[in-house]
Design a protein around this motif. Structure first.
Motif, short mmCIF file in Angstrom:
data_model
loop_
_atom_site.label_atom_id
_atom_site.label_comp_id
_atom_site.label_asym_id
_atom_site.label_seq_id
_atom_site.Cartn_x
_atom_site.Cartn_y
_atom_site.Cartn_z
N LEU A 80 -13.82 -38.11 -30.68
CA LEU A 80 -13.32 -38.48 -32.01
C LEU A 80 -13.88 -37.55 -33.09
CD1 LEU A 80 -13.49 -42.38 -31.88
CD2 LEU A 80 -11.44 -40.94 -31.86
N TRP A 83 -12.18 -34.23 -32.92
CA TRP A 83 -10.82 -34.33 -33.45
C TRP A 83 -10.85 -34.36 -34.97
CZ3 TRP A 83 -6.20 -33.04 -32.97
CH2 TRP A 83 -5.14 -33.69 -33.61
N GLU A 84 -11.82 -35.08 -35.54
CA GLU A 84 -11.95 -35.15 -36.99
C GLU A 84 -12.24 -33.76 -37.56
OE1 GLU A 84 -11.16 -38.16 -37.85
OE2 GLU A 84 -11.16 -37.71 -39.99
N ARG A 87 -9.16 -31.87 -37.68
CA ARG A 87 -8.30 -32.32 -38.78
C ARG A 87 -8.80 -31.85 -40.15
NH1 ARG A 87 -3.68 -32.53 -37.93
NH2 ARG A 87 -4.52 -30.88 -36.66
N ASP A 122 -20.55 -40.30 -36.84
CA ASP A 122 -19.92 -39.61 -37.95
C ASP A 122 -19.98 -38.11 -37.75
OD1 ASP A 122 -22.60 -39.35 -38.27
OD2 ASP A 122 -22.72 -40.50 -40.12
N TRP A 144 -7.50 -38.79 -46.56
CA TRP A 144 -8.82 -39.40 -46.43
C TRP A 144 -9.09 -40.28 -47.64
CZ3 TRP A 144 -7.84 -34.88 -43.91
CH2 TRP A 144 -8.34 -34.74 -42.61
N ILE A 168 -13.41 -41.56 -44.96
CA ILE A 168 -12.76 -41.82 -43.68
C ILE A 168 -11.26 -41.60 -43.85
CG2 ILE A 168 -14.36 -43.42 -42.54
CD1 ILE A 168 -12.60 -45.70 -43.58
N HIS A 169 -10.62 -41.23 -42.77
CA HIS A 169 -9.17 -41.06 -42.82
C HIS A 169 -8.52 -42.44 -42.78
CE1 HIS A 169 -5.10 -39.89 -41.59
NE2 HIS A 169 -5.35 -38.80 -42.27
N ARG A 172 -7.90 -43.40 -39.18
CA ARG A 172 -8.96 -43.24 -38.18
C ARG A 172 -10.26 -43.78 -38.73
NH1 ARG A 172 -6.33 -38.18 -38.18
NH2 ARG A 172 -7.94 -37.31 -39.49
N THR A 174 -13.38 -42.52 -37.97
CA THR A 174 -14.50 -41.58 -37.99
C THR A 174 -14.93 -41.25 -39.41
OG1 THR A 174 -13.40 -40.61 -36.09
CG2 THR A 174 -15.36 -39.47 -36.91
N ILE A 176 -16.79 -39.11 -42.32
CA ILE A 176 -17.24 -37.74 -42.61
C ILE A 176 -18.28 -37.81 -43.73
CG2 ILE A 176 -16.51 -35.38 -43.10
CD1 ILE A 176 -13.68 -36.25 -42.90
#
Lengths: 362, 302
Positions: A80, A83-84, A87, A122, A144, A168-169, A172, A174, A176
C-alpha cells in the motif's frame, strides 16, 4: 558499559539478536515473547528472520500462525505504501519538486536487510520548505484530503512541527506525512533541510532517498530528539541495521558519519544512537568513534539516560509492569518535550494534553 | 478438562487472579476479570470449553472495573488486550458483550493465516454450508435454529478458511441474539440455552446462545464447503431460494471477508476455488420451519 536487563527484556533481545535459539524456547517463553514482540512491532521481523533460516518448521504451529499473520499484514502495508508513493509521484509530476522518501519505505528502497517484514502504516516524504504549499495544493487538488483534526492540533502542526497535518487519499487509507525538515522547528537544534535534500541520492528504482549518513542521522534524531523512546526498540534495530550495512559497503562510512553529524550539529543524538546500538545490539562500531563528535551529551546526562533509555525502549511486562519503568518513561516523555519546545510553549502544551486525558470519551 | 469441571468459586478466584485459558476453536484465549457478575456468566456460558494446558495462548484479555470521571456514580468496565483498550469503556452490566465483542475484534484484526469471512457456517453430512451475511440479515437466528436441528456449528460470525487446503475450521463462540430474535428463539427452540438478557447495548438487547456440548467437543473436525447461501430474513416473505451467478457470488463473498484485501492474491485464488466448487444461492425467508425444510432437502440430495 554492560547491559543488565530484566528477564523478559533479555528474552526479547536474545530472540532478536540470535533467532536460531528460538527453536529451544518453551511454550511459556514463546507466549511472552510473542506479546512483547507484538508490542514493539517486531513480529514481522522475527517471521522474516526465522524464514530466512528455514526454521519455521521447527517451532510450534501456533507461533507460526501468528508470525505468518503478521508477515502477511506487513507485506500488505508495504504494498500500500509503495502504491501511494507511485500515486503521489503521478500527482506531482507536473511540478518539479524533489520528493525525498523517508523512514520505512526508504529502508525498502535502500534494500536494507531488515526492511522486509517491517510494519509501517504511513508514507513519509521530505520536500523543500519553499515548495511545501505547492505540493500540498497539488495533492489536495488530485483527491487527497486532510484528516479532521482539532484547531489546536492544526496550529501545533503549522506553527511548531516539522511536518504538516497528514494527508490521506479519499479512496485509500494510507497516510502521507509530508515533512519539510527532520526535527520540529521549535527545537533547540535547527537543521538546514536544504543540505539533506541536496545530498539525497537515487535508489535503484529511481526514487530519491537520503544518503547513508543522513538516513542514519534522521533515524537517531527521531529516536533521541523527536520522540520519547517509548517502545521504540524497533527504531534502534533499524539504526543498528543501517550502521552495519552502510559500514560494510563503505569503509569510510564512520568518518563520513561523524563529519556530517558535526556539520549538522547532531552530535548529541548520534552519540546516544551509537552508544545504545552498540550496547543493546552489539553493533560493530569501532571503539571511540563517537568521541570525535564535537557535541556530546554531558557525563551527567549520560548517566541519567543510561538509567532510563533501556526501560523505555524495551516493552513493559504485559502482566506486571514495573513502576520504575513507568517512571522512566514519564521522565523521557518530559525530556522529549523539553528538547522539542521552549519553556513558554511547553507548559501550556502539556497542560492542554493533560486536560485532554480527562475529556469525555476517554 | 473443561470449564464446567471447575467449581464456580474456584473459577471466579482464578479468573480474577491469573485468568482462565480457554480454547475457542483454533484460537486460545486467556480471560482475566475481577467482575464477579461476568465470572458467573462465563462459568455457565463457557461451560464446555476446554481449558488450555501446556499450550500457547494467542490472545490475552482482561475485563476490569473502570472509574469514570464524567460519570462517577455509574460503574463501567474496560476491555483490554495486552493492556490496551481497543474501544471505550462499557457499562458494567454489559461486561459479557464487551468481552465477546473484544475477542471477535482482536481475532478479526490479527488473524491473517486464515481467510476470514463474515459468515455463519454449519456442517451436515460432512460438508459445510457457508452463510455469509451482513448485520441485520438474521444469520445468527438462522444459525441457532440450524444447529439445534441436526447441523453442526462452525461459527455464527467467522468462516475461517485455510487458503492452502481449503478446509474450514470451526470456531464455535457464543451466539448473540438481538432484540426480537431472542423471543423468536425462546419460542421456537425451548431447548436452546441462553444467557441473561443484556439491555441497551449498541445493538439493543442481546442474549447469548450457548453452543451445545457436542459441537464444542468437535472443534478439531474440519470440513470443506459445498454450499454458499446468502440469507436474508424479510417479514412475511415466502421462502425463495435462487441460484446465484458465480461472478456475483464471488463479489459478494470477497467484499464480505475481513481480510481479503490483506491476503491479496492468495485470497483471490482461494475464493475462486471456493466459488467454483460450491453451489451458490440467495435465500429469502421469513419463517424457520420452511427454511429448515429447505436446508434439509438441499443437503439430503447431496
Amino acid at each position: 558499559m554492560k547491559l543488565s536487563l530484566s528477564s523478559h527484556h533479555q528474552l526479547l533481545l536474545d530472540a532478536l539478536i540470535n533467532p536460531s535459539t528460538l527453536t529451544q524456547y518453551t511454550y511459556a517463553q514463546w507466549e511472552l515473547l510473542l506479546r512483547l514482540a507484538r508490542k514493539v512491532k517486531l513480529l514481522g521481523f522475527l517471521a522474516v528472520e526465522l524464514e530466512r533460516r528455514k526454521l519455521l518448521d521447527t517451532i510450534p504451529v501456533r507461533v507460526v500462525s501468528q508470525l505468518r499473520s503478521s508477515l502477511i499484514r506487513a507485506n500488505k502495508q508495504q504494498q500500500l505504501a509503495f502504491w501511494e508513493l507511485d500515486r503521489i509521484n503521478w500527482a506531482l509530476k507536473s511540478i518539479r519538486v524533489p520528493i525525498i522518501v523517508l523512514k520505512g519505505v526508504a529502508y525498502q528502497l535502500a534494500k536494507l536487510p531488515t526492511a522486509e517484514g517491517r510494519f509501517f502504516v504511513d508514507l513519509d516524504i521530505l520536500v523543500p520548505k519553499d515548495d511545501l504549499d505547492q505540493v500540498e495544493k497539488a495533492l489536495l487538488k488530485e483527491g487527497w484530503k486532510h484528516r479532521e483534526i482539532s484547531a489546536y492540533d492544526e496550529h501545533y502542526y503549522r506553527a511548531w512541527s516539522h511536518e504538516i497535518p497528514a494527508l490521506i487519499h479519499q479512496e485509500r487509507e494510507t497516510e502521507i506525512d509530508i515533512h519539510h525538515t527532520i526535527s520540529p522547528i521549535t527545537s533547540k537544534i535547527k537543521i538546514d533541510s536544504r543540505l539533506l535534500i541536496d545530498a539525497a541520492i537515487a535508489s535503484q528504482s529511481g526514487h530519491k532517498i537520503l544518503n547513508p549518513t543522513d538516513m542514519a542521522l534522521h533515524c537517531v534524531v527521531n529516536l533521541f530528539q523527536n520522540n520519547d523512546l517509548v517502545d521504540n526498540l524497533r527504531d534502534l534495530l533499524d539504526l543498528h541495521d543501517q550502521l552495519q550495512y552502510f559500514a560494510s559497503h563503505d569503509s569510510a562510512f564512520w568518518n563520513k558519519l561523524i563529519e556530517r553529524a558535526n556539520q549538522l550539529r547532531l552530535g548529541h543524538s548520534l552519540y546516544y544512537g551509537m552508544q545504545y546500538s552498540r550496547l543493546i545490539f552489539q553493533t560493530a562500531i569501532p571503539e571511540n568513534t563517537e568521541q570525535r563528535l564535537i557535541q556530546k551529551p554531558s557525563v551527567v546526562s549520560q548517566l541519567i539516560m543510561r538509567q532510563l533509555v533501556p526501560l523505555a525502549l524495551f516493552p513493559l511486562h504485559p502482566d506486571k509492569a514495573s513502576k520504575r519503568a513507568k517512571f522512566a518513561r514519564f521522565l523521557l516523555y518530559l525530556r522529549s518535550h523539553w528538547i522539542r519546545m521552549p519553556f513558554y510553549l511547553l507548559i501550556p502544551h502539556l497542560l492542554y494534553k493533560t486536560m485532554l486525558r480527562f475529556k469525555p470519551g476517554k | 478438562m473443561i470449564v464446567e469441571q471447575i467449581p464456580v468459586d474456584q473459577f471466579i478466584a482464578q479468573l480474577s487472579h491469573s485468568g482462565i485459558r480457554v480454547k475457542l476453536g483454533p484460537i486460545n484465549v486467556l480471560i482475566r476479570t475481577e467482575v464477579p457478575q461476568l465470572a458467573k456468566q462465563l462459568h455457565f456460558l463457557y461451560a464446555y470449553y476446554d481449558i488450555v494446558e501446556n499450550e500457547i495462548v494467542d490472545i490475552h484479555t482482561h475485563v476490569l472495573p473502570k472509574f469514570s470521571f464524567n460519570n462517577p456514580f455509574s460503574s463501567f468496565v474496560r476491555f483490554t488486550v495486552d493492556g490496551q483498550s481497543p474501544f471505550p469503556p462499557f457499562p458494567a452490566d454489559q461486561a459479557l458483550a464487551a468481552l465477546e465483542w473484544g475477542i471477535n475484534l482482536v481475532i478479526a484484526v490479527r488473524v491473517n493465516h486464515l481467510l476470514m469471512f463474515h459468515s455463519a457456517a454449519v456442517e451436515r453430512n460432512g460438508s459445510l454450508i457457508l452463510l455469509p451475511a451482513w448485520p441485520g440479515s438474521g444469520k445468527t437466528t438462522l444459525c441457532t435454529a440450524l444447529i439445534h436441528r441436526g447441523y453442526r456449528l462452525f461459527s455464527d460470525e467467522f468462516g475461517l478458511m485455510d487458503p492452502i487446503s481449503d478446509f474450514f475450521t470451526p470456531i464455535p463462540r457464543l451466539m448473540p441474539l438481538k432484540n426480537q430474535s431472542i423471543q423468536v428463539i425462546r419460542d421456537y427452540l425451548p431447548e436452546a440455552v441462553l444467557g441473561e438478557e443484556i439491555y441497551n447495548t449498541q445493538k439493543g438487547t442481546i442474549a447469548h446462545v450457548r453452543p451445545p456440548r457436542d459441537h464444542i467437543f468437535k472443534t478439531d473436525q474440519v470440513a470443506r464447503a459445498k454450499w454458499i447461501i446468502f440469507p436474508k430474513w424479510t417479514a412475511n416473505a415466502p421462502l425463495k431460494l435462487e441460484p446465484l451467478a458465480q461472478s456475483e457470488a464471488f463479489l459478494l463473498l470477497a467484499s464480505n471477508s475481513f481480510n481479503y484485501e490483506i491476503l491479496g492474491e492468495s485470497a483471490f485464488r482461494a475464493v475462486t476455488r471456493l466459488i467454483r466448487k460450491c453451489q451458490c444461492y440467495q435465500l429469502v425467508y421469513s419463517d424457520l420451519d420452511s427454511a429448515l425444510a429447505m436446508f434439509n432437502k438441499l443437503t439430503d440430495e447431496a
